[in-house]
Design an enzyme around this catalytic site. Structure first.
Site, PDB file in Angstrom:
ATOM      1  N   HIS A 201      89.764 -64.367   1.627  1.00 38.05           N
ATOM      2  CA  HIS A 201      89.141 -64.313   2.958  1.00 38.05           C
ATOM      3  C   HIS A 201      90.100 -64.613   4.104  1.00 38.05           C
ATOM      4  CE1 HIS A 201      89.193 -68.652   2.511  1.00 38.05           C
ATOM      5  NE2 HIS A 201      88.951 -68.751   3.796  1.00 38.05           N
TER       6      HIS A 201
HETATM    7  C1  UD1 Z   1      86.474 -70.300   8.272  1.00 39.07           C
HETATM    8  C2  UD1 Z   1      87.667 -71.216   8.509  1.00 39.07           C
HETATM    9  C3  UD1 Z   1      88.565 -71.164   7.289  1.00 39.07           C
HETATM   10  C4  UD1 Z   1      87.801 -71.449   6.022  1.00 39.07           C
HETATM   11  C5  UD1 Z   1      86.625 -70.486   5.922  1.00 39.07           C
HETATM   12  C6  UD1 Z   1      85.792 -70.714   4.700  1.00 39.07           C
HETATM   13  C7  UD1 Z   1      88.442 -71.378  10.834  1.00 39.07           C
HETATM   14  C8  UD1 Z   1      89.528 -71.016  11.768  1.00 39.07           C
HETATM   15  N1  UD1 Z   1      88.466 -70.765   9.645  1.00 39.07           N
HETATM   16  O1  UD1 Z   1      86.964 -68.963   8.165  1.00 39.07           O
HETATM   17  O2  UD1 Z   1      89.579 -72.140   7.445  1.00 39.07           O
HETATM   18  O3  UD1 Z   1      88.658 -71.308   4.914  1.00 39.07           O
HETATM   19  O4  UD1 Z   1      85.815 -70.676   7.087  1.00 39.07           O
HETATM   20  O5  UD1 Z   1      84.781 -69.741   4.619  1.00 39.07           O
HETATM   21  O6  UD1 Z   1      87.623 -72.206  11.156  1.00 39.07           O
HETATM   22  N2  UD1 Z   1      80.393 -64.716   8.836  1.00 39.07           N
HETATM   23  C9  UD1 Z   1      79.159 -64.365   8.386  1.00 39.07           C
HETATM   24  N3  UD1 Z   1      78.274 -65.377   8.097  1.00 39.07           N
HETATM   25  C10 UD1 Z   1      78.590 -66.683   8.241  1.00 39.07           C
HETATM   26  C11 UD1 Z   1      79.857 -67.019   8.716  1.00 39.07           C
HETATM   27  C12 UD1 Z   1      80.751 -66.026   9.006  1.00 39.07           C
HETATM   28  O7  UD1 Z   1      78.820 -63.196   8.248  1.00 39.07           O
HETATM   29  O8  UD1 Z   1      77.737 -67.552   7.951  1.00 39.07           O
HETATM   30  C13 UD1 Z   1      81.362 -63.627   9.133  1.00 39.07           C
HETATM   31  C14 UD1 Z   1      81.348 -63.198  10.576  1.00 39.07           C
HETATM   32  O9  UD1 Z   1      81.631 -61.851  10.623  1.00 39.07           O
HETATM   33  C15 UD1 Z   1      82.520 -63.944  11.165  1.00 39.07           C
HETATM   34  C16 UD1 Z   1      83.487 -63.954   9.995  1.00 39.07           C
HETATM   35  O10 UD1 Z   1      82.661 -64.080   8.838  1.00 39.07           O
HETATM   36  O11 UD1 Z   1      83.031 -63.322  12.289  1.00 39.07           O
HETATM   37  C17 UD1 Z   1      84.471 -65.064  10.050  1.00 39.07           C
HETATM   38  O12 UD1 Z   1      83.820 -66.320  10.176  1.00 39.07           O
HETATM   39  P1  UD1 Z   1      84.599 -67.557  10.859  1.00 39.07           P
HETATM   40  O13 UD1 Z   1      83.745 -68.758  10.838  1.00 39.07           O
HETATM   41  O14 UD1 Z   1      85.172 -67.123  12.161  1.00 39.07           O
HETATM   42  O15 UD1 Z   1      85.844 -67.758   9.927  1.00 39.07           O
HETATM   43  P2  UD1 Z   1      86.006 -67.724   8.334  1.00 39.07           P
HETATM   44  O16 UD1 Z   1      86.777 -66.528   7.946  1.00 39.07           O
HETATM   45  O17 UD1 Z   1      84.695 -67.972   7.639  1.00 39.07           O
END
Ligand code: UD1
Length: 356
Positions: A201
């Site tokens: 991821h």
């Molecule tokens: C975040 C953390 C990362 C951690 C990861 C675990 C930061 C900078 N990154 O990354 O360190 O390893 O979490 O998962 O804080 N999304 C969904 N549903 C959700 C959450 C996210 O669909 O419940 C999708 C959305 O499209 C979102 C993308 O995932 O834009 C990324 O989510 P985000 O919280 O920005 O970062 P992660 O990649 O999850």
């Protein structure tokens, strides 16, 4: 003592659970839990609260997704009034996600004490958003709870006074130790007895089409000899679709609950990942781990544990995989203080300090 815990993303939840648990057994401690809402899908958040026995958050800031600035800024704006109203003696933050750094910035400016659980980890790679979050949070924290001695060393080098640093061990391993017996009884679908468990991821791996294509190509090759089981983060699934890539024969699953995922890890032939926490969990479990990154903020998993950095290099992955399959996987041992009691050590330190 009035303690507030701030969490927001999946990897925070297995860390807050043991600390809250340990503090709930202490007298004169009032705890408040604030969820920023950085992760909001049921299978990225609620299910972890249920399985880990974390109480429902007192406050949910519901910030959701966004660019780094937007997400961090939203958390700061919504958190400031909550902390002002609550007036906690200390706020505990966990790991290295955007919720962690946003909270540290808010509390430092309100003059509220900050404790950072999982302090001192460094990948020395500032292209990783998490590295920025770690550097800033550790500079602002008043109490820094580290999982391993490399953490203490990094903090000292950055000028953090020794009296702020507390080596308590790995809180995430507390949750693992507690729930492993249950995890071993779970089954996810009908899987072959030998398989490679994959997670992916990191933006560096999934946001670049060529890199993601190369990794999927390597995994399809792995899958020729060993079934690939791949619970995919929503971000990764979206990228595979956006770039029109083929995950073909791989067993792509939705993100799994904590206990089911732990069960899958404990039985895996090998784990292939770019996660931080999974490098630690496999080291504890003694399962070979091939990490699809150039560096790690958790070097003890390489020096003592079962972890090997293979970056995105298909040849290296192939070579290490064939070592595993021929029964010559790297052996490891458990780092000191990864013993299931880190949360209790944090509780003890906090309570002792409040009595001073
Ligand atoms: C975040 C953390 C990362 C951690 C990861 C675990 C930061 C900078 N990154 O990354 O360190 O390893 O979490 O998962 O804080 N999304 C969904 N549903 C959700 C959450 C996210 O669909 O419940 C999708 C959305 O499209 C979102 C993308 O995932 O834009 C990324 O989510 P985000 O919280 O920005 O970062 P992660 O990649 O999850």
């Amino acid at each position: 003592m009035n303690i507030a815990h701030i969490v927001g993303a999946r990897p925070n939840f297995m860390k807050v659970a043991p600390v809250m648990n340990a503090l709930s057994e202490r007298k004169n401690v009032v705890q408040t839990l604030i969820h920023t809402g950085q992760h909001y899908d049921i299978n990225m958040s609620d299910v972890f609260f249920q399985q880990l026995g974390i109480p429902a958050p007192d406050v949910n800031l519901s910030v959701g997704s966004g660019t780094h600035a937007k997400q961090t800024g939203e958390i700061m704006m919504r958190l400031e009034p909550a902390v002002t109203e609550l007036q906690p003696d200390i706020v505990l933050v966990y790991g290295d996600v955007n919720s962690t750094v946003a909270t540290a910035l808010v509390c430092a400016k309100l003059g509220v004490q900050i404790g950072h659980v999982e302090a001192g980890l460094r990948s020395f790679d500032r292209t990783m958003p998490e590295e920025i979050n770690r550097l800033v949070t550790d500079q602002l924290a008043d109490m820094l709870f580290t999982p391993s001695d490399d953490g203490d060393e990094n903090l000292r080098r950055e000028g953090i006074p020794a009296e702020k640093i507390f080596r308590v061990g790995n809180v995430m391993i507390d949750s693992l130790v507690r729930l492993l017996p249950l995890a071993k009884k779970t089954r996810v679908g009908s899987l072959p007895s030998r398989y490679a468990l994959v997670t992916l991821h990191r933006p560096a791996n999934v946001d670049d089409g060529e890199r993601l294509k190369g990794i999927l190509g390597s995994l399809l090759e792995v899958n020729q000899g060993l079934a690939v089981v791949f619970p995919a983060h929503p971000r990764t699934r979206r990228r595979i679709a956006d770039f029109g890539l083929n995950a073909g024969q791989l067993r792509l699953l939705n993100p799994l609950p904590y206990i089911e995922f732990l069960g899958l890890q404990s039985r895996a032939t090998v784990v292939i990942t770019d996660s931080g926490g999974i490098q630690e969990e496999t080291t504890y479990l003694g399962i070979p781990c091939l990490t699809l990154r150039e560096n790690t903020e958790r070097p003890i998993t390489v020096s003592m544990g079962t972890n090997i950095l293979v970056s995105g290099d298909p040849q290296k992955l192939r070579a290490e995989l064939s070592r595993v399959l021929s029964g010559n996987a790297k052996k490891g041992s458990t780092p000191p203080l990864w013993d299931g009691h880190a949360g209790e050590r944090i509780a003890e330190i906090l309570v002792r300090r409040s009595l001073r």
